[in-house]
Design an enzyme around this catalytic site. Structure first.
Site, PDB file in Angstrom:
ATOM      1  N   TYR A  44      -0.546   0.400  10.945  1.00  0.00           N
ATOM      2  CA  TYR A  44      -0.913  -0.240   9.676  1.00  0.00           C
ATOM      3  C   TYR A  44       0.165  -0.001   8.622  1.00  0.00           C
ATOM      4  CZ  TYR A  44      -3.509  -1.018   5.310  1.00  0.00           C
ATOM      5  OH  TYR A  44      -3.900  -1.443   4.072  1.00  0.00           O
TER       6      TYR A  44
ATOM      7  N   SER B 174       0.843  -1.196   0.000  1.00  0.00           N
ATOM      8  CA  SER B 174       0.000   0.000   0.000  1.00  0.00           C
ATOM      9  C   SER B 174       0.873   1.239   0.000  1.00  0.00           C
ATOM     10  CB  SER B 174      -0.892   0.017   1.241  1.00  0.00           C
ATOM     11  OG  SER B 174      -1.543   1.263   1.397  1.00  0.00           O
TER      12      SER B 174
END
Length: 235
Positions: free
Chosen positions: A143, A130
């Site tokens: 995250y 990501s």
């Protein structure tokens, strides 16, 4: 030919399954089997309950899926966003994010690489990093750190698999508008799960892809932002 979807209730996993399923056997694995979408165009659909944090089950699940035929496509798309605010004071939640989004991914990718290398058929593994892992931000650094670690792991695994019959496609999407980010304001260059799915399936060989492609330029700019400014960046 068998398509293995690990995280079959995820938006991206569901879209990839729809693209790849026509005429193929599909094995759908998820924590909530009852929520797995139907695939009427598939040759066969098999459902396996899957708890990503149970690392001892990973090899058993892959071996079970392989009994339906050689695994030609394996999609590792499980994960949680978690709550950064909660993780500030709840170490168990921070560890949960790290376990699901990094440790379990490393475990499953290791199993897949090992099993698929022993097949006579060529195969492709799809993994998901990501933009959040490119440079950790205060707003979601737990995250983001898992994506950074996963990205590095996949780069090494990609090199390890070079010359074998197993390809590894690593996707680096931007903000994905879907159930995981419901209620959040979309970031610049946001994409839908369908756009991500189409981009990764189109990739025919090992490699890293930014989704959308112009996100690569934003990533380069992100590295140049001074830390006093960066620490105030939103999610």
């Amino acid at each position: 030919m068998t398509v293995l979807i690990l995280g079959a209730t995820s938006d991206i996993g569901g879209e990839i399954a729809k693209i790849l399923c026509p005429g193929r056997t599909v094995v759908m694995c998820a924590r909530r089997p009852d929520a797995i979408p139907a695939l009427p165009e598939a040759k066969e659909v098999h459902v396996i309950p899957f708890e990503a944090s149970d690392l001892t089950s990973h090899r058993l699940i892959v071996n079970e899926a392989a009994q339906f035929g050689p695994i030609t496509h394996a999609v590792v798309c499980f994960g949680i966003l978690g709550s950064q605010e909660r993780a500030l004071s709840d170490e168990a939640h921070a560890a949960e994010i790290a376990t699901i989004d990094y440790t379990a991914q490393v475990s499953m990718l290791t199993v897949l690489a090992d099993v698929l290398r022993q097949q006579s058929e060529s195969s492709t593994i799809y993994a998901f990093s990501s933009i959040a892992g490119w440079r950790a931000r205060k707003a979601n650094y737990v995250y983001g750190s898992t994506k950074a670690g996963l990205d590095a792991f996949c780069q090494g695994l990609m090199d390890e698999l070079h010359g074998s019959r197993v390809s590894l496609v690593l996707a680096r999407p931007g903000f994905v508008i879907g159930s995981m980010t419901e209620g959040m304001k979309p970031a610049p260059m946001s994409v839908t799960p369908r756009v991500v799915a189409e981009a990764v399936v189109k990739q025919q060989r090992s490699g890293t892809i930014w989704i959308p492609g112009r996100l690569r330029l934003l990533a380069w700019v992100m590295k140049l932002v001074p830390r006093p400014v960066w620490r105030h960046m939103p999610r």
